[in-house]
Design a protein around this motif. Structure first.
Motif, PDB file in Angstrom:
ATOM      1  N   THR A  22      21.438 -13.936 -12.686  1.00 10.98           N
ATOM      2  CA  THR A  22      21.171 -15.180 -11.961  1.00 10.98           C
ATOM      3  C   THR A  22      20.687 -16.260 -12.910  1.00 10.98           C
ATOM      4  OG1 THR A  22      20.559 -13.897 -10.015  1.00 10.98           O
ATOM      5  CG2 THR A  22      19.868 -16.197 -10.067  1.00 10.98           C
ATOM      6  N   HIS A  23      19.781 -15.874 -13.782  1.00 13.32           N
ATOM      7  CA  HIS A  23      19.226 -16.819 -14.752  1.00 13.32           C
ATOM      8  C   HIS A  23      20.320 -17.401 -15.644  1.00 13.32           C
ATOM      9  CE1 HIS A  23      15.787 -18.446 -16.952  1.00 13.32           C
ATOM     10  NE2 HIS A  23      16.406 -18.148 -18.068  1.00 13.32           N
ATOM     11  N   ALA A  24      21.168 -16.512 -16.150  1.00 13.22           N
ATOM     12  CA  ALA A  24      22.224 -16.969 -17.052  1.00 13.22           C
ATOM     13  C   ALA A  24      23.234 -17.857 -16.327  1.00 13.22           C
ATOM     14  CB  ALA A  24      22.931 -15.767 -17.664  1.00 13.22           C
ATOM     15  N   MET A  25      23.542 -17.481 -15.087  1.00 13.57           N
ATOM     16  CA  MET A  25      24.528 -18.258 -14.343  1.00 13.57           C
ATOM     17  C   MET A  25      24.018 -19.626 -13.944  1.00 13.57           C
ATOM     18  SD  MET A  25      26.116 -15.430 -11.837  1.00 13.57           S
ATOM     19  CE  MET A  25      27.111 -16.657 -11.021  1.00 13.57           C
ATOM     20  N   SER A  26      22.747 -19.700 -13.699  1.00 12.90           N
ATOM     21  CA  SER A  26      22.186 -20.964 -13.247  1.00 12.90           C
ATOM     22  C   SER A  26      22.092 -21.982 -14.373  1.00 12.90           C
ATOM     23  CB  SER A  26      20.799 -20.731 -12.646  1.00 12.90           C
ATOM     24  OG  SER A  26      20.893 -19.826 -11.570  1.00 12.90           O
ATOM     25  N   GLY A  27      22.267 -21.504 -15.597  1.00 13.04           N
ATOM     26  CA  GLY A  27      22.260 -22.439 -16.709  1.00 13.04           C
ATOM     27  C   GLY A  27      20.873 -22.901 -17.111  1.00 13.04           C
ATOM     28  N   PHE A  28      19.833 -22.202 -16.641  1.00  8.49           N
ATOM     29  CA  PHE A  28      18.493 -22.523 -17.098  1.00  8.49           C
ATOM     30  C   PHE A  28      18.297 -21.886 -18.465  1.00  8.49           C
ATOM     31  CE2 PHE A  28      17.642 -22.170 -12.350  1.00  8.49           C
ATOM     32  CZ  PHE A  28      18.123 -23.427 -12.162  1.00  8.49           C
ATOM     33  N   GLU A  47      31.409 -15.646 -23.516  1.00 11.46           N
ATOM     34  CA  GLU A  47      30.228 -15.323 -24.316  1.00 11.46           C
ATOM     35  C   GLU A  47      29.089 -14.870 -23.400  1.00 11.46           C
ATOM     36  OE1 GLU A  47      28.682 -18.576 -26.506  1.00 11.46           O
ATOM     37  OE2 GLU A  47      27.415 -17.315 -27.795  1.00 11.46           O
ATOM     38  N   THR A  48      28.913 -15.555 -22.294  1.00  7.89           N
ATOM     39  CA  THR A  48      27.866 -15.172 -21.356  1.00  7.89           C
ATOM     40  C   THR A  48      28.105 -13.763 -20.829  1.00  7.89           C
ATOM     41  OG1 THR A  48      27.623 -17.488 -20.684  1.00  7.89           O
ATOM     42  CG2 THR A  48      26.678 -15.822 -19.229  1.00  7.89           C
ATOM     43  N   ALA A  49      29.342 -13.487 -20.431  1.00  7.03           N
ATOM     44  CA  ALA A  49      29.665 -12.156 -19.909  1.00  7.03           C
ATOM     45  C   ALA A  49      29.409 -11.076 -20.964  1.00  7.03           C
ATOM     46  CB  ALA A  49      31.115 -12.115 -19.446  1.00  7.03           C
ATOM     47  N   ARG A  50      29.794 -11.365 -22.175  1.00  2.00           N
ATOM     48  CA  ARG A  50      29.626 -10.381 -23.240  1.00  2.00           C
ATOM     49  C   ARG A  50      28.137 -10.070 -23.458  1.00  2.00           C
ATOM     50  NH1 ARG A  50      29.420 -11.768 -28.455  1.00  2.00           N
ATOM     51  NH2 ARG A  50      30.354 -13.799 -27.991  1.00  2.00           N
ATOM     52  N   HIS A  51      27.332 -11.107 -23.592  1.00  2.00           N
ATOM     53  CA  HIS A  51      25.899 -10.881 -23.786  1.00  2.00           C
ATOM     54  C   HIS A  51      25.272 -10.174 -22.598  1.00  2.00           C
ATOM     55  CE1 HIS A  51      26.117 -13.943 -27.076  1.00  2.00           C
ATOM     56  NE2 HIS A  51      25.186 -13.172 -27.584  1.00  2.00           N
ATOM     57  N   LEU A  52      25.654 -10.607 -21.409  1.00  2.00           N
ATOM     58  CA  LEU A  52      25.081 -10.020 -20.206  1.00  2.00           C
ATOM     59  C   LEU A  52      25.398  -8.537 -20.103  1.00  2.00           C
ATOM     60  CD1 LEU A  52      25.427 -12.567 -17.272  1.00  2.00           C
ATOM     61  CD2 LEU A  52      23.460 -11.103 -17.741  1.00  2.00           C
ATOM     62  N   ILE A  53      26.648  -8.200 -20.344  1.00  2.00           N
ATOM     63  CA  ILE A  53      27.052  -6.805 -20.166  1.00  2.00           C
ATOM     64  C   ILE A  53      26.373  -5.918 -21.195  1.00  2.00           C
ATOM     65  CG2 ILE A  53      29.020  -5.232 -20.347  1.00  2.00           C
ATOM     66  CD1 ILE A  53      30.708  -7.316 -18.944  1.00  2.00           C
ATOM     67  N   ARG A  54      26.333  -6.363 -22.439  1.00  2.00           N
ATOM     68  CA  ARG A  54      25.671  -5.541 -23.451  1.00  2.00           C
ATOM     69  C   ARG A  54      24.186  -5.386 -23.147  1.00  2.00           C
ATOM     70  NH1 ARG A  54      25.954  -6.304 -29.283  1.00  2.00           N
ATOM     71  NH2 ARG A  54      25.687  -8.550 -28.967  1.00  2.00           N
ATOM     72  N   PHE A  55      23.587  -6.494 -22.735  1.00  2.00           N
ATOM     73  CA  PHE A  55      22.166  -6.463 -22.374  1.00  2.00           C
ATOM     74  C   PHE A  55      21.931  -5.524 -21.194  1.00  2.00           C
ATOM     75  CE2 PHE A  55      18.496  -8.200 -20.061  1.00  2.00           C
ATOM     76  CZ  PHE A  55      17.571  -8.373 -21.070  1.00  2.00           C
TER      77      PHE A  55
END
Lengths: 204, 204
Positions: free
Chosen positions: B165-171, B188-196
């Motif tokens: 949610t945080h990443a998607m909201s762009g905060f 890039e967001t998806a990649r970081h999110l999934i690995r995290f």
DNA sequence: GGTCGGTTCAAACGATCGTTTGAGGATACG
DNA sequence: CGTATCCTCAAACGATCGTTTGAACCGACC
């Protein structure tokens, strides 16, 4: 209603509660002053306007949060035996403490709401007033995670912050049981958060 | 302003933008109908009230999001060689796609704001209408992570959702560079999110 | 006692809100 | 043409908003 403290403090306390419950636009000054047990005009007399009251509600809590974070960080930063858990604890625990200090776990909802509402305004406010706190934590994370590039580290801290905000705001599936004390719930939240963050920060 | 589509759709489109920018209370029907190029009374004629318009804005996007999530999950669920990354991709990517579909990356801000504003009302709405989606994902996560107790798994999924949610909201600190395309940023967001998330979900 | 800055009070201000109204336009079908 | 249905429109409704006003209250100090 609230009959302790000065008029100013009664307004701030009631504002925190009502802003969290109904939002900045949704909470009217009439509801607010009635709950605080003060006259309607007191807000404009003591704070100048509703917007300035909102800003004061933020400052009062955020000043305390960031001072507490920096104090906790100073105790562990730079040492040879500092662990990731130590720094994360300094980052997370003051926030969790704040989230149930004073008027209950309301302020973080205020903050979460503000993130959604004021967008760039609040972001700039936070960056200008409390950016140095994030910079100090980032530097310490960088020291403990030298294998990560700066963009990579920023991303991971960002995702940790998202998980922290989410957990503090009390959204999500995990609801506190009624028979669990606030302290116990806070401890459990901190424990899950730190373990989750350690894994998310330090994975290869 | 917006001159394509039916009156109803023009209202929905303008509502999504304005609700994201100014909030549900902050965006007035006069601003909204002016931006949509329709008459003020059209909202009450087509939707009955402002509140029902808000609900429709949610339904339109959330129905698409959850359908997309379930389709993606069905392609990987239950198989012998399913990986955690597969399930997380089914969970995360439709959300990221949605966040920049149509009116730009606005809907997630609407959702984040709604989480903060409507509290229990929205939570109940989401749970009643889309709870089965979370249940299916949770079941698949449980299959791939049999070592985790149910409370432990709930906690971790919750924290992953917070980061998402945080990443998607762009905060947060990570701001998209102007010279990076929306697709590249989403990847890039998806990649970081999934690995995290993999690290946070599967750590011992 | 008199007066003066700080504070509280009830009352009102203009603006804006969501909603409703009733007349009129547009299109399709007999 | 008549009319029935769906939709749009300008105008107005009462309610509520943030803010302002000016009088009243109050303890401190001369």
């Amino acid at each position: 209603m609230n009959s302790s403290g000065s008029t100013k403090e009664r307004i701030l306390g009631a504002a925190e509660v009502l802003f969290a419950q109904r939002g900045f636009d949704g909470a009217s000054l009439r509801q607010l002053t009635t709950a605080a047990g003060v006259n309607l005009a007191a807000v404009n007399y003591h704070f100048g306007s509703k917007d300035k009251l909102v800003e004061q509600v933020f400052r009062r809590r955020l000043d305390a949060l960031n001072a507490s974070r920096l104090t906790a960080l100073a105790k562990v930063a730079g040492a040879a035996d500092t662990t990731l858990e130590d720094v994360l604890d300094a980052y997370i625990r003051p926030a969790l403490d704040l989230s149930h200090d004073g008027s209950g776990s309301l302020f973080m909802r205020v903050l979460a709401r503000a993130f959604a509402e004021h967008d760039d305004t609040l972001r700039q406010f936070l960056s200008a007033n409390y950016g140095h706190v994030m910079r100090q934590f980032t530097a310490e994370f960088a020291r403990l995670l030298p294998q990560l590039s700066k963009p990579e580290l920023y991303w991971r801290i960002d995702l940790v912050t998202g998980a922290l905000t989410h957990a503090m705001s009390g959204f999500g599936m995990i609801q506190r049981q009624k028979d669990v004390s606030e302290n116990a719930h806070r401890e459990e939240t901190a424990r899950h958060l730190i373990r989750f963050a350690v894994a998310g920060l330090s994975h290869p």
